[in-house]
Scaffold this motif. Structure first.
Motif, PDB file in Angstrom:
ATOM      1  N   SER A  17       0.828  -1.201   0.000  1.00 50.80           N
ATOM      2  CA  SER A  17       0.000   0.000   0.000  1.00 50.80           C
ATOM      3  C   SER A  17       0.863   1.251   0.000  1.00 50.80           C
ATOM      4  N   VAL A  18       0.322   2.263  -0.623  1.00 48.31           N
ATOM      5  CA  VAL A  18       0.892   3.616  -0.561  1.00 48.31           C
ATOM      6  C   VAL A  18      -0.307   4.547  -0.396  1.00 48.31           C
ATOM      7  N   GLY A  19      -0.335   5.290   0.710  1.00 48.36           N
ATOM      8  CA  GLY A  19      -1.519   6.089   0.986  1.00 48.36           C
ATOM      9  C   GLY A  19      -2.707   5.167   1.157  1.00 48.36           C
ATOM     10  N   ALA A  20      -3.825   5.550   0.578  1.00 47.00           N
ATOM     11  CA  ALA A  20      -5.038   4.745   0.730  1.00 47.00           C
ATOM     12  C   ALA A  20      -5.171   3.691  -0.363  1.00 47.00           C
ATOM     13  N   HIS A  21      -4.214   3.617  -1.253  1.00 46.07           N
ATOM     14  CA  HIS A  21      -4.337   2.718  -2.395  1.00 46.07           C
ATOM     15  C   HIS A  21      -3.495   1.460  -2.243  1.00 46.07           C
ATOM     16  N   ARG A  22      -3.959   0.420  -2.907  1.00 48.47           N
ATOM     17  CA  ARG A  22      -3.251  -0.859  -2.910  1.00 48.47           C
ATOM     18  C   ARG A  22      -2.645  -1.069  -4.303  1.00 48.47           C
ATOM     19  N   GLN A  67       5.338   9.982  -4.284  1.00 47.02           N
ATOM     20  CA  GLN A  67       5.433  11.112  -5.198  1.00 47.02           C
ATOM     21  C   GLN A  67       5.173  10.675  -6.641  1.00 47.02           C
ATOM     22  N   CYS A  68       5.704   9.512  -7.017  1.00 47.92           N
ATOM     23  CA  CYS A  68       5.459   9.002  -8.382  1.00 47.92           C
ATOM     24  C   CYS A  68       3.980   8.784  -8.614  1.00 47.92           C
ATOM     25  N   ARG A  90      19.510  -3.990 -12.177  1.00 45.86           N
ATOM     26  CA  ARG A  90      19.737  -3.055 -11.081  1.00 45.86           C
ATOM     27  C   ARG A  90      18.705  -3.288  -9.990  1.00 45.86           C
ATOM     28  N   ARG A  91      19.019  -2.778  -8.817  1.00 48.00           N
ATOM     29  CA  ARG A  91      18.075  -2.839  -7.712  1.00 48.00           C
ATOM     30  C   ARG A  91      17.677  -1.424  -7.341  1.00 48.00           C
ATOM     31  N   VAL A  92      16.422  -1.251  -7.069  1.00 49.76           N
ATOM     32  CA  VAL A  92      15.906   0.059  -6.665  1.00 49.76           C
ATOM     33  C   VAL A  92      14.990  -0.165  -5.466  1.00 49.76           C
ATOM     34  N   ALA A  93      15.125   0.690  -4.448  1.00 50.83           N
ATOM     35  CA  ALA A  93      14.268   0.581  -3.261  1.00 50.83           C
ATOM     36  C   ALA A  93      13.138   1.605  -3.377  1.00 50.83           C
ATOM     37  N   PHE A  94      11.927   1.159  -3.138  1.00 48.59           N
ATOM     38  CA  PHE A  94      10.763   2.035  -3.210  1.00 48.59           C
ATOM     39  C   PHE A  94      10.165   2.174  -1.807  1.00 48.59           C
ATOM     40  N   CYS A  95       9.834   3.398  -1.417  1.00 43.72           N
ATOM     41  CA  CYS A  95       9.209   3.618  -0.107  1.00 43.72           C
ATOM     42  C   CYS A  95       7.738   3.227  -0.194  1.00 43.72           C
TER      43      CYS A  95
END
Lengths: 152, 194
Positions: A17-22, A67-68, A90-95
């Motif tokens: 989840s990010v904010g209210a969305h899944r 933000q995205c 590559r590896r990328v970390a997402f909040c």
């Protein structure tokens, strides 16, 4: 005569989840989920990239997914963390604000993407009461790069 | 003469799902704007030179390890919700942020213990929860599942080529490896749950 249906393709989804969305990404992309860590600012980076974290000796960029996705604030009880994904080699970390789970779903159970969302949303998957937006992370980041601005 | 307008075809669901799925050789050239990784890109190493990451843990004095990628979370062990007439090695379930997650006694599943520990139900009827015990929440084909272990050690990297096979009949143990001075027994969790 009954025509046999072709076997349905399946996807393994990792939901969060990010904010209210899944949201959901391909499980094969997910390297690990980590608790929030200190992010080191990096030179010449711009939002939504926050900086980098050191993961077992490797410097991994951190992207503010909220933000995205133009997401709202974290919901009460959120358990934020870093979702470390593979993009190519590559590896990328997402909040993220919280982990959902892992699900195997048939592509026949996916719904069409709404027209008024980011191009990075490829389809939707409903698991009542939640609806998950399937994210193409490459498309999402491509939409953030200066040369592609405005396409997302 | 007027040049005909280019019509951009909207990607089909199949096209979008193709992009959704992870491919190691997918194009990520646009990521060049991101800070470069310290060690360069993930190596295109042949399988034999591949380093695999495992999470090691202890069970009944032996050290086991599972692929790190399969582990979603590590939780401090706690009392569980009892499932009436649950079949061993199912210990009970826990509520993981709204998801009911089964928790299994890995020691029992591996045949290391004879009796299932009592860690679900009324607290006064349960065994004490050891301070160092942990629940590894791992992804399985049936969804997230918890594995009760005695103690978590650390993350180790093992060269794929150094993994020694085990004889048939070894159950969920699929290989042996060493990390430092410790012998590791590599597990395939799905086999424990069968």
């Amino acid at each position: 005569m009954t025509l046999a249906r072709p076997p349905e393709e399946t996807l393994e989804l990792f939901t969060f989840s990010v904010g209210a969305h899944r949201y959901a990404v391909d499980l094969a992309r997910v390297d690990e989920v980590l608790p929030p860590m200190e992010v080191t600012p990096a030179a010449d980076v711009r939002a939504p990239v926050l900086g980098c974290v050191q993961l077992r000796g490797e410097r991994v960029p951190v992207v503010e997914l909220r933000q995205c996705l133009r997401g709202g604030p974290a919901e009460e009880g959120a358990r934020p963390g870093f979702l470390v994904c593979r993009l190519g080699r590559r590896r990328v970390a997402f909040c993220i604000d919280g982990v959902g789970g892992v699900f195997r779903v048939g592509t026949g159970s996916l719904g069409p993407r709404p027209t008024d969302v980011s191009e990075a949303v490829v389809a939707v998957w409903a698991q009542p009461p939640d609806v998950h937006l399937l994210l193409d992370l490459r498309e999402l980041l491509r939409g953030q790069s200066p040369s592609e601005a405005g396409t997302g | 003469m007027t040049k005909p307008a280019t019509v951009r075809r909207s990607p089909s669901l199949a096209d979008r799902l193709r992009a959704f799925r992870y491919q190691p050789d997918e194009d990520v050239s646009f990521l060049s704007a991101l800070p470069p990784p310290t060690h360069g890109q993930m190596p295109l190493a042949p399988v034999d030179a591949e380093l695999r990451e495992y999470l090691s843990f202890e069970l009944e004095e032996a050290t086991y390890a599972v692929p790190l990628g399969a582990v979603l979370e590590i939780l401090r062990a706690r009392l569980l919700v009892e499932i009436p007439r649950a079949q061993a090695p199912l210990l009970g379930v826990l509520d993981l942020r709204g998801t009911v997650t089964p928790v299994y006694d890995l020691g029992l599943g591996l045949g290391l213990r004879e009796h299932i520990r009592k860690v679900a139900g009324p607290p006064e009827e349960c065994d004490p929860v050891p301070k160092e015990a942990r629940i590894l929440v791992a992804r399985t084909a049936a969804g997230p599942a918890g594995m009760w272990v005695d103690r978590v050690r650390d993350v180790v990297r093992v060269a794929a080529a150094s993994i020694q096979p085990v004889p048939p009949g070894a159950g969920a143990v699929v290989g042996r490896a060493t990390a430092g001075d410790k012998a590791l027994l590599l597990l395939e969790l799905e086999r424990v749950l069968r």
